[in-house]
Design a protein around this motif. Structure first.
Motif, PDB file in Angstrom:
ATOM      1  N   LEU A   5       0.635  -0.869  -0.128  1.00  0.00           N
ATOM      2  CA  LEU A   5      -0.158  -0.198   0.129  1.00  0.00           C
ATOM      3  C   LEU A   5       0.788   1.352  -0.004  1.00  0.00           C
ATOM      4  CD1 LEU A   5      -2.884   1.720   0.222  1.00  0.00           C
ATOM      5  CD2 LEU A   5      -2.039   1.142   2.893  1.00  0.00           C
ATOM      6  N   VAL A   6       0.955   2.166  -1.417  1.00  0.00           N
ATOM      7  CA  VAL A   6       1.235   3.333  -1.327  1.00  0.00           C
ATOM      8  C   VAL A   6       0.630   4.398  -0.553  1.00  0.00           C
ATOM      9  CG1 VAL A   6       2.733   5.103  -2.337  1.00  0.00           C
ATOM     10  CG2 VAL A   6       2.460   2.619  -3.619  1.00  0.00           C
ATOM     11  N   LYS A   7       0.935   4.734   1.224  1.00  0.00           N
ATOM     12  CA  LYS A   7       0.857   5.816   1.658  1.00  0.00           C
ATOM     13  C   LYS A   7       1.492   7.100   1.861  1.00  0.00           C
ATOM     14  CE  LYS A   7      -0.044   4.798   6.178  1.00  0.00           C
ATOM     15  NZ  LYS A   7      -0.122   3.967   7.538  1.00  0.00           N
ATOM     16  N   GLN A   8       2.604   7.452   0.951  1.00  0.00           N
ATOM     17  CA  GLN A   8       2.919   8.440   1.041  1.00  0.00           C
ATOM     18  C   GLN A   8       4.289   9.002  -0.235  1.00  0.00           C
ATOM     19  OE1 GLN A   8       3.869  10.830   4.526  1.00  0.00           O
ATOM     20  NE2 GLN A   8       5.537  12.432   3.520  1.00  0.00           N
ATOM     21  N   SER A   9       4.234   9.716  -0.610  1.00  0.00           N
ATOM     22  CA  SER A   9       5.010   9.498  -1.782  1.00  0.00           C
ATOM     23  C   SER A   9       5.431  11.300  -1.622  1.00  0.00           C
ATOM     24  CB  SER A   9       4.948   9.102  -2.927  1.00  0.00           C
ATOM     25  OG  SER A   9       5.933   8.874  -4.027  1.00  0.00           O
ATOM     26  N   GLU A  10       6.744  11.514  -2.506  1.00  0.00           N
ATOM     27  CA  GLU A  10       6.965  12.439  -2.760  1.00  0.00           C
ATOM     28  C   GLU A  10       8.694  13.281  -2.767  1.00  0.00           C
ATOM     29  OE1 GLU A  10       7.710  15.860   0.819  1.00  0.00           O
ATOM     30  OE2 GLU A  10       7.599  13.632   1.972  1.00  0.00           O
ATOM     31  N   ILE A  11       8.182  14.025  -3.337  1.00  0.00           N
ATOM     32  CA  ILE A  11       9.913  14.617  -4.374  1.00  0.00           C
ATOM     33  C   ILE A  11      10.211  16.307  -3.231  1.00  0.00           C
ATOM     34  CG2 ILE A  11      11.383  16.075  -6.245  1.00  0.00           C
ATOM     35  CD1 ILE A  11       8.503  15.143  -8.022  1.00  0.00           C
ATOM     36  N   ILE A  12      11.960  15.890  -2.368  1.00  0.00           N
ATOM     37  CA  ILE A  12      12.023  16.408  -1.647  1.00  0.00           C
ATOM     38  C   ILE A  12      13.251  17.377  -2.478  1.00  0.00           C
ATOM     39  CG2 ILE A  12      13.452  16.709   0.615  1.00  0.00           C
ATOM     40  CD1 ILE A  12      12.685  14.273   1.329  1.00  0.00           C
ATOM     41  N   ARG A  13      12.879  19.129  -2.450  1.00  0.00           N
ATOM     42  CA  ARG A  13      13.708  20.114  -2.703  1.00  0.00           C
ATOM     43  C   ARG A  13      13.994  21.042  -1.814  1.00  0.00           C
ATOM     44  NH1 ARG A  13      12.014  18.988  -8.366  1.00  0.00           N
ATOM     45  NH2 ARG A  13       9.888  18.732  -8.474  1.00  0.00           N
ATOM     46  N   THR A  14      14.569  19.652  -0.768  1.00  0.00           N
ATOM     47  CA  THR A  14      15.181  21.197   0.223  1.00  0.00           C
ATOM     48  C   THR A  14      16.182  21.042  -0.044  1.00  0.00           C
ATOM     49  OG1 THR A  14      14.261  19.625   2.081  1.00  0.00           O
ATOM     50  CG2 THR A  14      15.973  21.547   2.381  1.00  0.00           C
ATOM     51  N   SER A  15      16.862  22.390   0.806  1.00  0.00           N
ATOM     52  CA  SER A  15      18.110  23.238  -0.025  1.00  0.00           C
ATOM     53  C   SER A  15      19.119  23.166   1.593  1.00  0.00           C
ATOM     54  CB  SER A  15      18.659  24.750  -1.124  1.00  0.00           C
ATOM     55  OG  SER A  15      18.046  25.281  -1.055  1.00  0.00           O
ATOM     56  N   TYR A  16      19.895  23.909   1.064  1.00  0.00           N
ATOM     57  CA  TYR A  16      21.039  24.069   2.716  1.00  0.00           C
ATOM     58  C   TYR A  16      21.907  25.456   2.218  1.00  0.00           C
ATOM     59  CZ  TYR A  16      18.519  19.925   4.492  1.00  0.00           C
ATOM     60  OH  TYR A  16      18.225  18.811   4.565  1.00  0.00           O
ATOM     61  N   ASP A  17      21.272  26.142   3.005  1.00  0.00           N
ATOM     62  CA  ASP A  17      22.589  27.511   2.238  1.00  0.00           C
ATOM     63  C   ASP A  17      22.342  27.485   0.733  1.00  0.00           C
ATOM     64  OD1 ASP A  17      22.611  28.421   5.327  1.00  0.00           O
ATOM     65  OD2 ASP A  17      24.495  27.612   5.183  1.00  0.00           O
ATOM     66  N   GLY A  18      21.358  27.436   0.404  1.00  0.00           N
ATOM     67  CA  GLY A  18      21.013  27.730  -1.511  1.00  0.00           C
ATOM     68  C   GLY A  18      22.328  26.670  -1.652  1.00  0.00           C
ATOM     69  N   LYS A  19      22.349  25.490  -1.154  1.00  0.00           N
ATOM     70  CA  LYS A  19      23.018  23.976  -1.536  1.00  0.00           C
ATOM     71  C   LYS A  19      22.369  22.997  -1.521  1.00  0.00           C
ATOM     72  CE  LYS A  19      27.590  26.456  -0.706  1.00  0.00           C
ATOM     73  NZ  LYS A  19      28.740  26.547   0.094  1.00  0.00           N
ATOM     74  N   VAL A  51      13.526  11.383  -4.726  1.00  0.00           N
ATOM     75  CA  VAL A  51      11.935  10.893  -4.386  1.00  0.00           C
ATOM     76  C   VAL A  51      12.026   9.536  -3.286  1.00  0.00           C
ATOM     77  CG1 VAL A  51       9.929   9.260  -5.302  1.00  0.00           C
ATOM     78  CG2 VAL A  51      11.666  10.750  -6.640  1.00  0.00           C
ATOM     79  N   THR A  52      10.978   9.773  -2.328  1.00  0.00           N
ATOM     80  CA  THR A  52      10.442   9.507  -1.349  1.00  0.00           C
ATOM     81  C   THR A  52       9.146   8.713  -1.123  1.00  0.00           C
ATOM     82  OG1 THR A  52       9.521  10.807   0.284  1.00  0.00           O
ATOM     83  CG2 THR A  52      11.898  10.571   0.509  1.00  0.00           C
ATOM     84  N   ALA A  53       9.014   7.676  -0.645  1.00  0.00           N
ATOM     85  CA  ALA A  53       7.679   6.622  -0.196  1.00  0.00           C
ATOM     86  C   ALA A  53       7.616   6.180   1.313  1.00  0.00           C
ATOM     87  CB  ALA A  53       7.143   5.837  -1.455  1.00  0.00           C
ATOM     88  N   VAL A  54       6.480   6.044   1.591  1.00  0.00           N
ATOM     89  CA  VAL A  54       6.044   5.335   2.557  1.00  0.00           C
ATOM     90  C   VAL A  54       5.046   4.426   1.856  1.00  0.00           C
ATOM     91  CG1 VAL A  54       4.518   5.425   5.016  1.00  0.00           C
ATOM     92  CG2 VAL A  54       6.231   7.449   4.513  1.00  0.00           C
TER      93      VAL A  54
END
Length: 170
Positions: A140-154, A162-165
């Motif tokens: 069962l796919v409960k969650q999925s997303e593309i994480i676009r986090t940067s750290y200090d613009g890096k 790409v993540t999935a629960v």
């Protein structure tokens, strides 16, 4: 998890020969899989991870044909992850989907502009989503997303994760 067994094969006409390449890829491309045992639930499954060629469409197509042949030899649930270097509409991805695997991201999200996962270390979102997590219908796919986090613009990678629960179906 305990690793019960693991193996690597090469995307080529001779997949059991280390560093072999065929089908127009100039860089060696591989798949590594592991049979995992969940110590708490007692359930076993296979995890396959791939990196398909970024230049040769024939290589991507032949590689996914070989990949699906190897996956179909397994009798347990399968999770398939990797950099496929092509988008949803590509024949290589259609081979995986027609083989019965489910794109965890697409299961929960309709196609949108700016879903690109290759970001060139700059945060670009244009282009296709080329990174995938596929599962057999045992999950069962409960969650999925593309994480676009940067750290200090890096950005920590030239690809967005790409993540999935997911959860085993009972």
């Amino acid at each position: 998890f305990n690793v019960d067994s693991t193996e690597t094969f090469w995307f080529s006409e001779t997949p059991n020969i280390v560093a072999s390449k065929s089908w127009g890829n100039n860089i060696t491309r591989i798949c590594t899989w592991a049979r995992l045992h969940n110590k708490f639930s007692g359930k076993d499954f296979y995890l396959f991870n791939v990196h398909l060629d970024h230049e040769s469409q024939p290589s991507r197509e032949k590689s996914t044909e070989l990949l699906m042949k190897r996956i179909n030899e397994k009798t347990l649930p399968v999770i398939l992850t990797g950099d496929f270097n092509c988008g949803d509409e590509n024949t290589a991805i259609k081979t995986i989907l027609s083989g019965g695997l489910i794109d965890t991201y697409r299961k929960l999200h309709v196609k949108q502009p700016n879903e690109g996962t290759f970001n060139s270390f700059k945060g670009e979102t244009s282009g296709d989503k080329i990174d995938f997590i596929f599962v057999t219908n045992d999950f069962l796919v409960k969650q999925s997303e593309i994480i676009r986090t940067s750290y200090d613009g890096k950005f920590p990678s030239d690809h967005f994760p790409v993540t999935a629960v997911i959860k085993f179906l009972e």
